[in-house]
Scaffold this active site. Sequence first.
Site, PDB file in Angstrom:
ATOM      1  N   HIS A 261       0.853  -1.194   0.000  1.00 24.25           N
ATOM      2  CA  HIS A 261       0.000   0.000   0.000  1.00 24.25           C
ATOM      3  C   HIS A 261       0.880   1.232   0.000  1.00 24.25           C
ATOM      4  O   HIS A 261       1.941   1.237   0.616  1.00 24.25           O
ATOM      5  CB  HIS A 261      -0.893   0.006   1.242  1.00 24.25           C
ATOM      6  CG  HIS A 261      -2.082   0.891   1.100  1.00 24.25           C
ATOM      7  ND1 HIS A 261      -2.015   2.245   1.302  1.00 24.25           N
ATOM      8  CD2 HIS A 261      -3.358   0.608   0.746  1.00 24.25           C
ATOM      9  CE1 HIS A 261      -3.218   2.766   1.089  1.00 24.25           C
ATOM     10  NE2 HIS A 261      -4.053   1.794   0.746  1.00 24.25           N
ATOM     11  N   ASP A 315      -7.900  -5.335  -0.124  1.00 26.15           N
ATOM     12  CA  ASP A 315      -8.353  -6.247  -1.173  1.00 26.15           C
ATOM     13  C   ASP A 315      -7.983  -7.699  -0.898  1.00 26.15           C
ATOM     14  O   ASP A 315      -8.453  -8.597  -1.598  1.00 26.15           O
ATOM     15  CB  ASP A 315      -7.770  -5.819  -2.534  1.00 26.15           C
ATOM     16  CG  ASP A 315      -8.450  -4.570  -3.071  1.00 26.15           C
ATOM     17  OD1 ASP A 315      -9.618  -4.351  -2.734  1.00 26.15           O
ATOM     18  OD2 ASP A 315      -7.807  -3.817  -3.823  1.00 26.15           O
TER      19      ASP A 315
HETATM   20  C1  LIG Z   1      -8.075  -0.504  -2.685  1.00 25.83           C
HETATM   21  C2  LIG Z   1      -6.642  -0.478  -3.057  1.00 25.83           C
HETATM   22  O1  LIG Z   1      -6.295   0.176  -3.998  1.00 25.83           O
HETATM   23  S1  LIG Z   1      -5.527  -1.317  -2.073  1.00 25.83           S
HETATM   24  C3  LIG Z   1      -4.201  -1.745  -3.196  1.00 25.83           C
HETATM   25  C4  LIG Z   1      -4.632  -2.847  -4.130  1.00 25.83           C
HETATM   26  N1  LIG Z   1      -3.544  -3.222  -5.057  1.00 25.83           N
HETATM   27  C5  LIG Z   1      -2.850  -4.360  -4.940  1.00 25.83           C
HETATM   28  O2  LIG Z   1      -3.047  -5.167  -4.037  1.00 25.83           O
HETATM   29  C6  LIG Z   1      -1.831  -4.608  -6.018  1.00 25.83           C
HETATM   30  C7  LIG Z   1      -0.490  -5.031  -5.435  1.00 25.83           C
HETATM   31  N2  LIG Z   1       0.166  -3.904  -4.768  1.00 25.83           N
HETATM   32  C8  LIG Z   1       0.810  -2.940  -5.472  1.00 25.83           C
HETATM   33  O3  LIG Z   1       0.909  -2.983  -6.694  1.00 25.83           O
HETATM   34  C9  LIG Z   1       1.410  -1.763  -4.705  1.00 25.83           C
HETATM   35  O4  LIG Z   1       1.748  -2.154  -3.397  1.00 25.83           O
HETATM   36  C10 LIG Z   1       0.437  -0.553  -4.673  1.00 25.83           C
HETATM   37  C11 LIG Z   1      -0.013  -0.181  -6.078  1.00 25.83           C
HETATM   38  C12 LIG Z   1      -0.776  -0.854  -3.824  1.00 25.83           C
HETATM   39  C13 LIG Z   1       1.180   0.641  -4.058  1.00 25.83           C
HETATM   40  O5  LIG Z   1       2.152   1.042  -4.981  1.00 25.83           O
HETATM   41  P1  LIG Z   1       3.360   2.025  -4.654  1.00 25.83           P
HETATM   42  O6  LIG Z   1       3.136   2.801  -3.435  1.00 25.83           O
HETATM   43  O7  LIG Z   1       3.616   2.781  -5.921  1.00 25.83           O
HETATM   44  O8  LIG Z   1       4.554   1.048  -4.348  1.00 25.83           O
HETATM   45  P2  LIG Z   1       5.560   0.462  -5.403  1.00 25.83           P
HETATM   46  O9  LIG Z   1       4.843  -0.298  -6.460  1.00 25.83           O
HETATM   47  O10 LIG Z   1       6.478   1.559  -5.846  1.00 25.83           O
HETATM   48  O11 LIG Z   1       6.340  -0.550  -4.482  1.00 25.83           O
HETATM   49  C14 LIG Z   1       7.375  -0.172  -3.582  1.00 25.83           C
HETATM   50  C15 LIG Z   1       8.277  -1.394  -3.407  1.00 25.83           C
HETATM   51  O12 LIG Z   1       7.559  -2.449  -2.797  1.00 25.83           O
HETATM   52  C16 LIG Z   1       7.405  -3.549  -3.680  1.00 25.83           C
HETATM   53  N3  LIG Z   1       5.999  -3.984  -3.645  1.00 25.83           N
HETATM   54  C17 LIG Z   1       4.919  -3.213  -3.399  1.00 25.83           C
HETATM   55  N4  LIG Z   1       3.819  -3.961  -3.440  1.00 25.83           N
HETATM   56  C18 LIG Z   1       4.204  -5.212  -3.711  1.00 25.83           C
HETATM   57  C19 LIG Z   1       3.499  -6.415  -3.899  1.00 25.83           C
HETATM   58  N5  LIG Z   1       2.184  -6.455  -3.819  1.00 25.83           N
HETATM   59  N6  LIG Z   1       4.206  -7.511  -4.206  1.00 25.83           N
HETATM   60  C20 LIG Z   1       5.546  -7.473  -4.297  1.00 25.83           C
HETATM   61  N7  LIG Z   1       6.263  -6.351  -4.130  1.00 25.83           N
HETATM   62  C21 LIG Z   1       5.605  -5.236  -3.844  1.00 25.83           C
HETATM   63  C22 LIG Z   1       7.764  -3.015  -5.070  1.00 25.83           C
HETATM   64  O13 LIG Z   1       8.240  -4.020  -5.900  1.00 25.83           O
HETATM   65  C23 LIG Z   1       8.779  -1.973  -4.728  1.00 25.83           C
HETATM   66  O14 LIG Z   1      10.009  -2.621  -4.444  1.00 25.83           O
HETATM   67  P3  LIG Z   1      11.422  -1.921  -4.826  1.00 25.83           P
HETATM   68  O15 LIG Z   1      11.478  -0.669  -4.020  1.00 25.83           O
HETATM   69  O16 LIG Z   1      12.425  -2.945  -4.448  1.00 25.83           O
HETATM   70  O17 LIG Z   1      11.358  -1.654  -6.309  1.00 25.83           O
HETATM   71  O1  LIG Z   2      -5.681   4.509  -0.514  1.00 28.11           O
HETATM   72  C1  LIG Z   2      -5.329   3.880  -1.516  1.00 28.11           C
HETATM   73  O2  LIG Z   2      -4.377   4.220  -2.256  1.00 28.11           O
HETATM   74  C2  LIG Z   2      -6.019   2.640  -1.919  1.00 28.11           C
HETATM   75  C3  LIG Z   2      -6.995   2.144  -0.895  1.00 28.11           C
HETATM   76  O3  LIG Z   2      -6.644   1.502   0.068  1.00 28.11           O
HETATM   77  C4  LIG Z   2      -8.406   2.483  -1.091  1.00 28.11           C
HETATM   78  O4  LIG Z   2      -8.745   3.214  -2.025  1.00 28.11           O
HETATM   79  O5  LIG Z   2      -9.232   2.040  -0.280  1.00 28.11           O
END
Ligand SMILES: CC(=O)SCCNC(=O)CCNC(=O)[C@H](O)C(C)(C)COP(=O)(O)OP(=O)(O)OC[C@H]1O[C@@H](n2cnc3c(N)ncnc32)[C@H](O)[C@@H]1OP(=O)(O)O
Ligand SMILES: O=C([O-])CC(=O)C(=O)O
Length: 378
Positions: A261, A315
């Site tokens: 997140h 999620d």
């Molecule tokens: C309601 C919602 O929106 S809740 C979020 C739902 N989304 C997901 O579950 C998808 C999986 N998660 C992700 O893609 C990300 O964690 C996000 C999109 C939620 C947040 O993204 P950001 O804040 O941009 O984090 P970012 O993608 O830059 O990740 C930061 C680091 O953690 C790692 N990381 C973050 N999430 C994950 C994951 N789910 N699995 C593996 N590695 C991860 C990245 O690879 C990155 O590593 P690095 O610094 O070595 O390159």
């Molecule tokens: O806050 C965020 O980036 C994603 C999230 O957890 C939501 O929308 O509920």
Amino acid sequence: MMVCEYKPGLEGIPAAQSSISYVDGQKGILEYRGIRIEELAEKSTFLETAYLLIWGELPSKEELETFEHEVRYHRRIKYRIRDMMKCFPESGHPMDALQASAAALGLFYSLRDLHNPAYIRDSVVRLIATIPTMVAAFQLMRKGNDPVRPRDDLDYSANFLYMLNEQEPDPLMARIFDICLILQVEHTMNASTFSARVTASTLTDPYAVVASAVGTLGGPLHGGANEEVIQMLEKIGTVENVRPYIEHCLQTKSKIMGFGHRVYKVKDPRAIILQGLAEQLFEKFGYDKFYDVAQEMERVVGEKLGSKGIYPNIDFYSGLVYRKMGIPTDLFTPIFAIARVAGWLAHWKEQLAENRIFRPTQVYNGRHEVTYTPIEQR
Ligand SMILES: CC(=O)SCCNC(=O)CCNC(=O)[C@H](O)C(C)(C)COP(=O)(O)OP(=O)(O)OC[C@H]1O[C@@H](n2cnc3c(N)ncnc32)[C@H](O)[C@@H]1OP(=O)(O)O
Ligand SMILES: O=C([O-])CC(=O)C(=O)O
């Protein structure tokens, strides 16, 4: 003009001032209008929480009854919307159907009157009331059935489950569903809310605001992850396969769905509540073997990525709850939208109160002074 450092994904950059919700991502705290979600999940209902978010205070008994009454009597959708939805391909994703239908609703209410509190209230009621009907209608129509008419004697969540399954839900299931909506309704400046606020800032109508936010919520990095989580659990299949799966994801640098997140660096407080709700459902309606897989995933991801602050997000467990309710996987994100529409509308109203059009800048990294080359010389 002040020049700020470019931050991909606008990380850490405030996009608005807001008093709607608050997150402490280090401590795992989420409040709606100052009230902790744990308390709302225990004591409130979705419609009461929606009222709190949109109008800023908990409603009095009369205010809540009036709001519930208004929502109840605006649940039916126009036959033209229904007929339009009937023409959508059955194989299309229900989020796309919802986005198109929410936008189409605006065709019937094109007289924009954004300074009029009555217009704002009518729009809020209409969108909160009709979005669940649209989701249920698309589900029935893609199976070749006629949609079911909403039932005035059922509350918001029980009515949705009734429209979806053509039978009255178990009361525990309906209550748990309502709590899920409370947990999904609002979350500060997430991507879909940002999208809603950008759209709102142009002073367009609320149907366009909601349609743009629905489109944003659907992506797998945002609300769409709840569907991907179930597909991932099905693919992994057994507890023994969890570790190799996660190691493969780490090697290939692919994201593990339902984890990580931008703001939370601990387990998402909503995931904690959802996990408890899943357990309540398993106790009453039977176990789900994928819960063992999910728990093992949480353990292994914690071991491998806990130091990076990567834990289950909202999620991760919501899909297991909806699966136990017999809801098809591709409706998980539309259900998220049913809840989140109230959060988007709270932000719409707040944006209008102190509007300035969003118009950020960019860091141009292209060329300059390039001479046009005639087509025959390229
Ligand atoms: C309601 C919602 O929106 S809740 C979020 C739902 N989304 C997901 O579950 C998808 C999986 N998660 C992700 O893609 C990300 O964690 C996000 C999109 C939620 C947040 O993204 P950001 O804040 O941009 O984090 P970012 O993608 O830059 O990740 C930061 C680091 O953690 C790692 N990381 C973050 N999430 C994950 C994951 N789910 N699995 C593996 N590695 C991860 C990245 O690879 C990155 O590593 P690095 O610094 O070595 O390159
Ligand atoms: O806050 C965020 O980036 C994603 C999230 O957890 C939501 O929308 O509920």
